[in-house]
Design a protein around this motif. Structure first.
Motif, PDB file in Angstrom:
ATOM      1  N   SER A  68       7.697  -7.209  -5.096  1.00 57.16           N
ATOM      2  CA  SER A  68       7.424  -5.799  -5.365  1.00 57.16           C
ATOM      3  C   SER A  68       6.611  -5.669  -6.636  1.00 57.16           C
ATOM      4  O   SER A  68       6.843  -6.395  -7.605  1.00 57.16           O
ATOM      5  N   CYS A  69       5.641  -4.756  -6.608  1.00 56.64           N
ATOM      6  CA  CYS A  69       4.890  -4.391  -7.804  1.00 56.64           C
ATOM      7  C   CYS A  69       5.116  -2.923  -8.159  1.00 56.64           C
ATOM      8  O   CYS A  69       4.364  -2.337  -8.945  1.00 56.64           O
ATOM      9  N   ALA A  70       6.146  -2.321  -7.551  1.00 55.67           N
ATOM     10  CA  ALA A  70       6.485  -0.948  -7.894  1.00 55.67           C
ATOM     11  C   ALA A  70       6.793  -0.849  -9.386  1.00 55.67           C
ATOM     12  O   ALA A  70       7.369  -1.766  -9.969  1.00 55.67           O
ATOM     13  N   VAL A 117       3.879  -7.094  -0.221  1.00 57.57           N
ATOM     14  CA  VAL A 117       3.857  -6.752  -1.636  1.00 57.57           C
ATOM     15  C   VAL A 117       4.025  -5.235  -1.714  1.00 57.57           C
ATOM     16  O   VAL A 117       3.105  -4.485  -1.393  1.00 57.57           O
ATOM     17  N   ARG A 118       5.220  -4.811  -2.106  1.00 60.21           N
ATOM     18  CA  ARG A 118       5.467  -3.361  -2.161  1.00 60.21           C
ATOM     19  C   ARG A 118       4.747  -2.792  -3.378  1.00 60.21           C
ATOM     20  O   ARG A 118       4.999  -3.196  -4.514  1.00 60.21           O
ATOM     21  N   VAL A 119       3.871  -1.854  -3.118  1.00 60.98           N
ATOM     22  CA  VAL A 119       3.075  -1.240  -4.175  1.00 60.98           C
ATOM     23  C   VAL A 119       3.599   0.151  -4.515  1.00 60.98           C
ATOM     24  O   VAL A 119       3.520   0.601  -5.654  1.00 60.98           O
ATOM     25  N   SER A 120       4.164   0.837  -3.537  1.00 56.59           N
ATOM     26  CA  SER A 120       4.583   2.226  -3.748  1.00 56.59           C
ATOM     27  C   SER A 120       5.914   2.293  -4.478  1.00 56.59           C
ATOM     28  O   SER A 120       6.720   1.365  -4.453  1.00 56.59           O
ATOM     29  N   GLU A 121       6.119   3.427  -5.122  1.00 60.14           N
ATOM     30  CA  GLU A 121       7.365   3.636  -5.845  1.00 60.14           C
ATOM     31  C   GLU A 121       7.855   5.068  -5.650  1.00 60.14           C
ATOM     32  O   GLU A 121       7.083   5.981  -5.354  1.00 60.14           O
ATOM     33  N   GLY A 122       9.169   5.260  -5.824  1.00 61.52           N
ATOM     34  CA  GLY A 122       9.747   6.600  -5.824  1.00 61.52           C
ATOM     35  C   GLY A 122       9.834   7.231  -4.453  1.00 61.52           C
ATOM     36  O   GLY A 122       9.374   6.687  -3.445  1.00 61.52           O
ATOM     37  N   ASN A 147       8.294   9.693  -3.290  1.00 62.95           N
ATOM     38  CA  ASN A 147       7.016  10.140  -2.734  1.00 62.95           C
ATOM     39  C   ASN A 147       6.064   8.986  -2.416  1.00 62.95           C
ATOM     40  O   ASN A 147       4.933   9.214  -2.024  1.00 62.95           O
ATOM     41  N   ASP A 148       6.521   7.757  -2.605  1.00 62.41           N
ATOM     42  CA  ASP A 148       5.691   6.588  -2.333  1.00 62.41           C
ATOM     43  C   ASP A 148       4.338   6.655  -3.038  1.00 62.41           C
ATOM     44  O   ASP A 148       3.281   6.583  -2.419  1.00 62.41           O
ATOM     45  N   PHE A 149       4.370   6.792  -4.361  1.00 65.19           N
ATOM     46  CA  PHE A 149       3.132   6.813  -5.131  1.00 65.19           C
ATOM     47  C   PHE A 149       2.639   5.385  -5.379  1.00 65.19           C
ATOM     48  O   PHE A 149       3.409   4.493  -5.725  1.00 65.19           O
ATOM     49  N   PHE A 150       1.325   5.219  -5.236  1.00 59.68           N
ATOM     50  CA  PHE A 150       0.662   3.935  -5.483  1.00 59.68           C
ATOM     51  C   PHE A 150      -0.117   4.054  -6.799  1.00 59.68           C
ATOM     52  O   PHE A 150      -1.326   4.271  -6.792  1.00 59.68           O
ATOM     53  N   PHE A 151       0.559   3.918  -7.917  1.00 63.77           N
ATOM     54  CA  PHE A 151      -0.118   4.095  -9.188  1.00 63.77           C
ATOM     55  C   PHE A 151      -0.986   2.873  -9.528  1.00 63.77           C
ATOM     56  O   PHE A 151      -0.761   1.770  -9.011  1.00 63.77           O
ATOM     57  N   TYR A 209      -4.032   2.669   1.542  1.00 66.64           N
ATOM     58  CA  TYR A 209      -3.616   3.674   0.561  1.00 66.64           C
ATOM     59  C   TYR A 209      -4.782   3.945  -0.374  1.00 66.64           C
ATOM     60  O   TYR A 209      -5.774   3.218  -0.382  1.00 66.64           O
ATOM     61  N   TYR A 210      -4.659   4.999  -1.196  1.00 62.19           N
ATOM     62  CA  TYR A 210      -5.527   5.135  -2.358  1.00 62.19           C
ATOM     63  C   TYR A 210      -4.638   5.176  -3.589  1.00 62.19           C
ATOM     64  O   TYR A 210      -3.450   5.529  -3.517  1.00 62.19           O
ATOM     65  N   THR A 211      -5.175   4.790  -4.741  1.00 63.26           N
ATOM     66  CA  THR A 211      -4.368   4.747  -5.950  1.00 63.26           C
ATOM     67  C   THR A 211      -4.157   6.155  -6.488  1.00 63.26           C
ATOM     68  O   THR A 211      -5.122   6.870  -6.785  1.00 63.26           O
ATOM     69  N   ASP A 212      -2.901   6.521  -6.606  1.00 65.07           N
ATOM     70  CA  ASP A 212      -2.530   7.816  -7.176  1.00 65.07           C
ATOM     71  C   ASP A 212      -2.691   7.776  -8.701  1.00 65.07           C
ATOM     72  O   ASP A 212      -2.724   6.695  -9.293  1.00 65.07           O
TER      73      ASP A 212
END
Length: 577
Positions: free
Chosen positions: A176-178, A230-235, A237-241, A264-267
């Motif tokens: 994970s990279c959250a 590789v989990r990129v999203s967090e929270g 709302n699944d934000f990809f910061f 995805y696009y980067t939030d």
């Protein structure tokens, strides 16, 4: 933000430096971040982060993690003047906040998503239209992909226990990279479905790429390759910061993935503009991470987005920032959606089963590189389940799967060479409405064309034959049906249950047309009925179960115009056995 369904739309590059770019596994922090704590990217020259690290501490911040090989530090600070002060530090090139919201408390001790209870999938793997459309069903007869090829699914997390994914899942190279820091704890790579049902997104993407050929549920494009999550999203709302994306890209390079899929696009910014200091730092940090991965041999594939937006003619954005309060802002073509518009990334648009642009798909001259099916795609869902989703998120993994087949067939190919092969092997698609610009060979809707899995593994499997008629046949306005014949010979036995019919008809208001395939014995198979579709031209691929028909003989494409005022002609059509 993930790019998975219609209902939720979501350049200079440095040479990659030698050496590991990430830290080892994340250790959860001891205390939750204080209120007002934000995340920042601090950009220096590659290999020169040490001085900036000291400055972070003296200016009211802490170093969360760093990637010295690309000159990127991720810092946390609650000081409102942190970025302003850091921009004056010698050796610091850019500084920018990565979000407009506070760091969530979960960053201090990221929870590991629970394993999903599993249903038992039904036996059988019926051929799906999307796989036939790109020739994957025929490619499997030659090459299902090599187990030495790994595709990184950079997404919301993957259910590694799903019966159709478990055989190909690589837990040792999943993480994970959250929250912007690498976490390799067991299960960290799973989807957060307990709190967010839309986290099924990554599992759906993974199935399209490489669901196993095991007589269960479905088959992915490259059922013999490995999948790493590789989990990129967090929270919730699944934000990809941006710091999450940077972590995932560097990890992908260090772990030696051959391909990554990025749906995805980067939030929080749909487009990052270089005239804004925060967004400029985001652009630089993500570009460097993408370049690092590519320098390590990774081909990065990304979804183009679901806003029906012309990426080559940017004027406004009303959706950003999406982690606080969005504002209406004017933008220009200098503003980029990342990672899909980053140099070296393969940007993918979406088509329907009729080979026309999906209504939601973004487009743009020299922005779209290739296209693939993305409407109503059936794939794996958490808990041993299956379902259909639409989006460029669903198109991109078709291309990632074909790229994995290409790498399996060409193990020494570089990312640039794989990119070129995807383009040169793609099947040309003609423009499907008036917004489309360019030629059939390359246009702003489909780029170089529809991805071709069969070509990726070396051509036509044993017994496979193609027959084509390219002679024009005029279609009378509101008149009698016309036919175009193809004589088939040299094919043993009956036609296949997946007879492929490629149709190219030039005609205004294509909804007027009724199209049938007529077998040698006179049996008609309806390909298209009349409807209210006002678009021009019919360029489509149909799959017909013709297993009850003798293959050899004269087949006909029959076309009838059932309404007045529009005319056209059969341009060409093809049968593939």
């Amino acid at each position: 933000m993930f790019l998975g369904s219609r209902s939720r739309l979501r350049a200079a590059v440095i040479a990659a430096a030698v050496g590991a770019g990430v830290l080892v596994a994340a250790t959860p922090a001891a205390a939750a971040p204080a209120a007002g704590t934000r995340a920042y990217l601090v950009i220096t020259a590659p290999g020169a982060t040490s001085g900036a690290e000291t400055a972070v501490s003296t200016n009211g911040g802490t170093v969360w993690t760093k990637y010295d090989a690309i000159g990127v530090i991720v810092a946390h600070s609650a000081a409102t003047d942190f970025a302003t002060k850091m921009r004056t530090v010698s050796g610091v090139q850019k500084v920018g906040a990565t979000r407009t919201s506070d760091i969530p408390a979960a960053a201090a001790n990221p929870p590991i998503p629970a394993a999903q209870p599993q249903s038992t999938p039904a036996a059988g793997e019926p051929l799906r239209a999307d796989m036939a459309q790109i020739g994957a069903d025929k490619a499997w007869a030659l090459n299902t992909g090599s187990s030495s090829v790994t595709v990184g699914v950079l997404d919301t997390g993957v259910d590694d226990l799903h019966a159709d994914l478990k055989p190909n899942f690589d837990a040792a190279n999943s993480a994970s990279c959250a929250y912007g820091k690498l976490d390799t704890r067991t299960g960290s790579w799973r989807a957060n479905t307990a709190t967010n049902p839309v986290s099924s997104h990554g599992t759906h993407v993974a199935g399209t790429i490489a669901a196993a050929k095991n007589n269960l549920g479905m088959v992915g494009v490259a059922p013999g390759v490995k999948i790493a999550s590789v989990r990129v999203s967090e929270g919730a709302n699944d934000f990809f910061f941006p710091e999450n994306t940077i972590c995932a890209m560097v990890f992908s390079g260090d772990r030696g993935f051959e391909v990554t899929n990025n749906s995805y696009y980067t939030d929080p910014w749909l487009f990052n503009c270089p005239d804004n200091a925060d967004q400029d730092a985001i652009l630089e940090g993500v570009k460097r991470a993408v370049a690092y991965a590519e320098g390590k041999g990774v081909l990065n594939v990304a979804a183009a987005g679901n806003s029906n937006y012309n990426l080559a003619n940017k004027t406004s954005d009303s959706t950003s920032p999406n982690d606080s309060t969005a504002v209406q802002r004017a933008i220009t073509n200098a503003c980029l959606s990342v990672p899909t518009e980053v140099s070296g990334v393969v940007s993918v648009s979406s088509i329907t089963s009729a080979n026309v642009k999906s209504s939601f798909s973004n487009y743009g001259t020299d922005k779209i590189h290739i296209t693939a099916p993305g409407s109503d795609v059936y794939s794996t869902l958490p808990g041993g389940k299956y379902g259909s989703l639409s989006g460029t998120s669903m198109a991109s993994p078709h291309v990632a799967g074909v790229a994995a087949l290409l790498k399996s067939a060409n193990p020494t190919a570089t990312p640039a060479q794989l990119h070129t092969l995807l383009a040169t092997q793609a099947d040309d698609l003609a423009c499907s409405d008036s917004r489309c610009a360019g030629t059939t060979a390359k246009n702003n809707f489909f780029g170089e064309g529809r991805v071709d899995a069969l070509a990726a593994v070396g051509g036509t499997p044993p017994g496979g034959k193609e027959f084509e008629n390219a002679a024009d046949v005029a279609i009378p306005d509101n008149g009698a049906a016309v036919t175009s014949p193809i004589t088939v010979s040299g094919v043993t036995g009956n036609a296949p249950a997946t007879l492929k019919v490629d149709v190219n008809i030039v005609h205004t208001y294509r909804g007027d047309l009724v199209v049938d395939l007529v077998a040698p014995d006179g049996t008609a198979y309806r390909l298209k009925s009349s409807n209210s579709d006002s678009a021009d031209n019919l360029v489509a691929t149909y799959t017909v179960n013709a297993s009850g028909e003798v293959a050899n003989g004269t087949w006909k494409l029959q076309v009838k115009d059932v309404a007045a005022q529009d005319v056209g002609h059969i341009d060409s059509w093809k049968l593939t056995f």
